[in-house]
Design an enzyme around this catalytic site. Structure first.
Site, PDB file in Angstrom:
ATOM      1  N   ASN A 213       0.798  -1.060  -0.085  1.00 58.59           N
ATOM      2  CA  ASN A 213      -0.077   0.022   0.102  1.00 58.59           C
ATOM      3  C   ASN A 213       0.713   1.443  -0.070  1.00 58.59           C
ATOM      4  O   ASN A 213       2.213   1.082   0.160  1.00 58.59           O
ATOM      5  CB  ASN A 213      -0.853  -0.035   1.210  1.00 58.59           C
ATOM      6  CG  ASN A 213      -0.106   0.102   2.576  1.00 58.59           C
ATOM      7  OD1 ASN A 213       0.514   0.775   2.771  1.00 58.59           O
ATOM      8  ND2 ASN A 213      -0.263  -1.224   3.197  1.00 58.59           N
ATOM      9  N   ASP A 282      -3.950  -6.196   5.228  1.00 61.49           N
ATOM     10  CA  ASP A 282      -4.991  -6.964   5.965  1.00 61.49           C
ATOM     11  C   ASP A 282      -5.171  -8.392   5.502  1.00 61.49           C
ATOM     12  O   ASP A 282      -5.281  -9.266   6.273  1.00 61.49           O
ATOM     13  CB  ASP A 282      -6.186  -6.308   5.724  1.00 61.49           C
ATOM     14  CG  ASP A 282      -6.748  -5.190   6.531  1.00 61.49           C
ATOM     15  OD1 ASP A 282      -6.011  -4.998   7.620  1.00 61.49           O
ATOM     16  OD2 ASP A 282      -7.152  -4.253   6.018  1.00 61.49           O
ATOM     17  N   LYS A 292       8.327 -17.024 -10.911  1.00 57.03           N
ATOM     18  CA  LYS A 292       7.642 -15.949 -11.499  1.00 57.03           C
ATOM     19  C   LYS A 292       6.078 -16.455 -12.100  1.00 57.03           C
ATOM     20  O   LYS A 292       6.392 -17.485 -12.977  1.00 57.03           O
ATOM     21  CB  LYS A 292       8.077 -14.969 -12.476  1.00 57.03           C
ATOM     22  CG  LYS A 292       7.138 -13.812 -13.109  1.00 57.03           C
ATOM     23  CD  LYS A 292       8.127 -13.095 -14.174  1.00 57.03           C
ATOM     24  CE  LYS A 292       7.052 -11.939 -14.612  1.00 57.03           C
ATOM     25  NZ  LYS A 292       7.733 -11.153 -15.801  1.00 57.03           N
ATOM     26  N   PRO A 310      -2.134 -11.666  10.584  1.00 57.14           N
ATOM     27  CA  PRO A 310      -2.054 -11.529  11.976  1.00 57.14           C
ATOM     28  C   PRO A 310      -2.279  -9.916  12.319  1.00 57.14           C
ATOM     29  O   PRO A 310      -1.910  -9.182  11.794  1.00 57.14           O
ATOM     30  CB  PRO A 310      -1.043 -12.079  12.521  1.00 57.14           C
ATOM     31  CG  PRO A 310       0.011 -11.976  11.560  1.00 57.14           C
ATOM     32  CD  PRO A 310      -0.730 -12.059  10.192  1.00 57.14           C
ATOM     33  N   ASP A 311      -3.256  -9.278  13.421  1.00 57.70           N
ATOM     34  CA  ASP A 311      -3.354  -8.239  13.786  1.00 57.70           C
ATOM     35  C   ASP A 311      -2.269  -8.106  14.721  1.00 57.70           C
ATOM     36  O   ASP A 311      -2.350  -8.498  15.868  1.00 57.70           O
ATOM     37  CB  ASP A 311      -4.602  -7.930  14.543  1.00 57.70           C
ATOM     38  CG  ASP A 311      -4.604  -6.496  14.664  1.00 57.70           C
ATOM     39  OD1 ASP A 311      -3.974  -5.800  15.247  1.00 57.70           O
ATOM     40  OD2 ASP A 311      -5.893  -5.775  14.337  1.00 57.70           O
ATOM     41  N   ILE A 312      -1.169  -7.205  14.291  1.00 60.38           N
ATOM     42  CA  ILE A 312       0.105  -7.161  15.222  1.00 60.38           C
ATOM     43  C   ILE A 312      -0.233  -6.286  16.522  1.00 60.38           C
ATOM     44  O   ILE A 312       0.142  -6.976  17.509  1.00 60.38           O
ATOM     45  CB  ILE A 312       1.078  -6.512  14.638  1.00 60.38           C
ATOM     46  CG1 ILE A 312       1.651  -7.235  12.979  1.00 60.38           C
ATOM     47  CG2 ILE A 312       2.433  -6.239  15.347  1.00 60.38           C
ATOM     48  CD1 ILE A 312       2.472  -6.428  12.152  1.00 60.38           C
ATOM     49  N   PHE A 332      -3.179   3.374  15.760  1.00 61.79           N
ATOM     50  CA  PHE A 332      -3.505   4.585  14.644  1.00 61.79           C
ATOM     51  C   PHE A 332      -4.825   4.070  13.860  1.00 61.79           C
ATOM     52  O   PHE A 332      -4.851   2.901  13.686  1.00 61.79           O
ATOM     53  CB  PHE A 332      -2.358   4.914  13.954  1.00 61.79           C
ATOM     54  CG  PHE A 332      -1.525   6.055  14.513  1.00 61.79           C
ATOM     55  CD1 PHE A 332      -0.683   5.781  15.555  1.00 61.79           C
ATOM     56  CD2 PHE A 332      -1.484   7.214  13.721  1.00 61.79           C
ATOM     57  CE1 PHE A 332      -0.021   6.874  15.963  1.00 61.79           C
ATOM     58  CE2 PHE A 332      -0.741   8.238  14.175  1.00 61.79           C
ATOM     59  CZ  PHE A 332      -0.052   8.054  15.579  1.00 61.79           C
ATOM     60  N   LYS A 346     -12.621   1.061  17.460  1.00 62.11           N
ATOM     61  CA  LYS A 346     -11.396   0.634  17.224  1.00 62.11           C
ATOM     62  C   LYS A 346     -10.488   0.466  18.154  1.00 62.11           C
ATOM     63  O   LYS A 346      -9.725  -0.969  18.685  1.00 62.11           O
ATOM     64  CB  LYS A 346     -10.769   1.093  15.944  1.00 62.11           C
ATOM     65  CG  LYS A 346      -9.617   0.239  15.625  1.00 62.11           C
ATOM     66  CD  LYS A 346      -9.248   0.877  14.108  1.00 62.11           C
ATOM     67  CE  LYS A 346      -9.981   0.714  13.031  1.00 62.11           C
ATOM     68  NZ  LYS A 346      -9.646   1.002  11.839  1.00 62.11           N
ATOM     69  N   LYS A 350      -9.620  -3.342  19.834  1.00 62.80           N
ATOM     70  CA  LYS A 350      -7.962  -3.573  19.828  1.00 62.80           C
ATOM     71  C   LYS A 350      -7.467  -3.791  21.480  1.00 62.80           C
ATOM     72  O   LYS A 350      -6.315  -4.460  21.592  1.00 62.80           O
ATOM     73  CB  LYS A 350      -7.146  -2.608  19.146  1.00 62.80           C
ATOM     74  CG  LYS A 350      -7.621  -2.272  17.862  1.00 62.80           C
ATOM     75  CD  LYS A 350      -6.322  -2.708  16.912  1.00 62.80           C
ATOM     76  CE  LYS A 350      -6.760  -2.787  15.476  1.00 62.80           C
ATOM     77  NZ  LYS A 350      -6.127  -3.286  14.354  1.00 62.80           N
TER      78      LYS A 350
HETATM   79  O1  C5P Z   1      -7.801  -2.501  11.926  1.00 63.44           O
HETATM   80  P1  C5P Z   1      -6.983  -1.327  11.406  1.00 63.44           P
HETATM   81  O2  C5P Z   1      -5.959  -1.839  10.329  1.00 63.44           O
HETATM   82  O3  C5P Z   1      -7.797  -0.263  11.321  1.00 63.44           O
HETATM   83  O4  C5P Z   1      -6.221  -0.992  12.788  1.00 63.44           O
HETATM   84  C1  C5P Z   1      -5.223  -0.019  12.621  1.00 63.44           C
HETATM   85  C2  C5P Z   1      -4.189  -0.122  13.634  1.00 63.44           C
HETATM   86  O5  C5P Z   1      -3.877  -1.473  13.880  1.00 63.44           O
HETATM   87  C3  C5P Z   1      -2.964   0.583  13.539  1.00 63.44           C
HETATM   88  O6  C5P Z   1      -2.034   1.163  14.665  1.00 63.44           O
HETATM   89  C4  C5P Z   1      -2.054  -0.711  12.773  1.00 63.44           C
HETATM   90  O7  C5P Z   1      -0.873  -0.150  12.774  1.00 63.44           O
HETATM   91  C5  C5P Z   1      -2.439  -1.556  13.541  1.00 63.44           C
HETATM   92  N1  C5P Z   1      -2.551  -2.874  12.721  1.00 63.44           N
HETATM   93  C6  C5P Z   1      -1.563  -3.952  13.205  1.00 63.44           C
HETATM   94  N2  C5P Z   1      -1.801  -5.263  12.401  1.00 63.44           N
HETATM   95  C7  C5P Z   1      -2.549  -5.453  11.331  1.00 63.44           C
HETATM   96  C8  C5P Z   1      -3.663  -4.266  11.024  1.00 63.44           C
HETATM   97  C9  C5P Z   1      -3.529  -3.047  11.742  1.00 63.44           C
HETATM   98  O8  C5P Z   1      -0.811  -3.951  13.859  1.00 63.44           O
HETATM   99  N3  C5P Z   1      -2.813  -6.280  10.761  1.00 63.44           N
END
Ligand code: C5P
Length: 405
Positions: A213, A282, A292, A310-312, A332, A346, A350
């Site tokens: 992105n 995402d 390739k 994974p959502d870090i 953020f 959010k 989180k």
């Molecule tokens: O769910 P969303 O992407 O809108 O959330 C944004 C926040 O979550 C940001 O702080 C981003 O760095 C963090 N994030 C993350 N891992 C992901 C998606 C978002 O740490 N896979």
């Protein structure tokens, strides 16, 4: 930017070829809003003229303790009392030795000795040949100067004017400027460890292509810099971006979300603060081709399947909660509309104490930003400012919350 507005800096030059860099440094200090008073030793005049330094600083240069321009004939007292800091750049090996011994046989060393040590900080940018720098006498002198309260800004490494390669070059003017600006910032996070994620992630499809992105990484890099300025030990986990690493920050470069998670989890385990600014993809391709993916001439496009990354932030925050919750996590949220509603939701989803909301299209790639702070007490809108000023404000807000705990 005017990060040195109102600051009066004495810039001292001693003998060394790095004097040519002092001209650019002087210019940079003035551009940042400082008034600069140049003081030169006799040896430095072999390398650069007072005329050059006068033109760049806009003030007559002082070179002698017998300067009759001072009504009381005491430039060493007058100049040192007026300054917010004395920066010696370049500082030769000989001048370091002089300072260690409290010698005062010319204006610059006399002024350093005469300065009120608790009011006028002394910053030193050494510059010399690598053997001179490595010599036990120089290293001993550097330690003694630090023990006496001076701030040693370190040296650069690389090709030297003498033709040798190694440590001992004077830091570049932009590095010295960043260090001086940092020096004046309040040390609200001294002794704390901060981990920041920044930039996009890159999710490979094959060795050539992938999905990513447009995140520039600017906000995260500004936060890493601001946290370092505030005295923290900072680790910056960065996706693929072309930004210089802020001074004093340890950077770990990663590509994918899973790499970013692994690097972040390792660092966050020993951290006090985690700020997630990265625009993590995402989804990632469900499969990765080692070769390739080629067109076969039939006109048929490949079918791509994706799996969720994974959502870090959520993962790190959950681990921290499970382990008594010492880690303060900040997220953020970039939204396009209904910022308050989405940001509030959010933060809860989180499981974090503080979330910064902003309107995505108004911040992506820009040098400024407007932050909305969302915590358990509600919502606070902050004025639009440069990303670095936003970052400093955020660092101050985080420090306040750490203190209240
Ligand atoms: O769910 P969303 O992407 O809108 O959330 C944004 C926040 O979550 C940001 O702080 C981003 O760095 C963090 N994030 C993350 N891992 C992901 C998606 C978002 O740490 N896979």
């Amino acid at each position: 930017m005017n990060d040195l507005a109102g600051k009066h800096i004495v810039l001292g030059l001693t003998g060394g070829i790095a004097c040519y860099k002092a001209a650019e440094l002087c210019r940079a200090l003035v551009k940042e809003g400082a008034t600069v008073q140049v003081v030169m030793t006799e040896a430095s005049e072999q390398f650069i003229t007072p005329v050059t330094m006068q033109a760049l600083s806009g003030r007559p240069v002082y070179t002698s303790q017998w300067d009759a321009r001072e009504p009381n004939n005491m430039p060493h007292i007058n100049l040192s009392r007026q300054s917010d800091a004395i920066l010696i750049a370049p500082c030769s090996a000989d001048f370091m030795a002089k300072l260690v011994h409290g010698r005062a046989d010319e204006l610059l060393s006399l002024m350093c000795l005469a300065r009120p040590v608790d009011k006028v900080p002394l910053l030193i940018a050494p510059a010399m040949n690598r053997e001179m720098w490595a010599h036990p006498a120089t290293q001993r002198n550097m330690q003694q100067l630090a023990d006496d309260g001076a701030t040693i800004l370190g040296v650069g490494s690389g090709f030297q004017a003498c033709g040798e390669t190694g440590d001992g070059r004077m830091l570049e003017p932009n590095e010295l400027l960043e260090d001086l600006i940092a020096f004046f910032q309040p040390k609200a996070l001294a002794g704390k460890k901060v981990v920041v994620t920044a930039g996009p992630t890159f999710e490979a499809l094959d060795p050539i292509r992938g999905i990513t992105n447009h995140s520039s990484g600017k906000m995260g890099f500004a936060i890493a810099r601001a946290a370092r300025e505030a005295g923290a030990d900072v680790v910056l986990v960065a996706g693929p971006v072309h930004l210089p690493t802020p001074r004093g920050v340890r950077r770990i470069d990663v590509q994918s979300a899973r790499d970013m998670l692994a690097a972040t989890e390792g660092e966050a385990a020993r951290a006090d603060v985690f700020v997630a600014t990265a625009a993590v993809a995402d989804w990632r391709p469900a499969t990765h081709s080692d070769q390739k993916i080629k067109k076969d001439g039939s006109g048929a496009a490949p079918t791509l399947a994706f799996v969720e990354n994974p959502d870090i932030l959520a993962t790190v925050a959950k681990t921290a909660r499970a382990k008594s919750g010492a880690l303060f996590c900040v997220g953020f949220a970039a939204e396009s509309h209904d910022l308050v509603k989405h940001a509030t939701a959010k933060r809860e989803r989180k499981g974090i104490p503080l979330l910064v909301g902003n309107i995505g299209p108004l911040t992506f790639g820009q040098d400024d930003n407007q932050m909305l702070l969302v915590d358990a007490n509600g919502v606070q809108e902050l004025p639009r400012a440069s990303k670095l000023d936003c970052a400093r404000r955020l660092v101050a807000e985080i420090a306040q919350r750490l203190q209240r705990r």
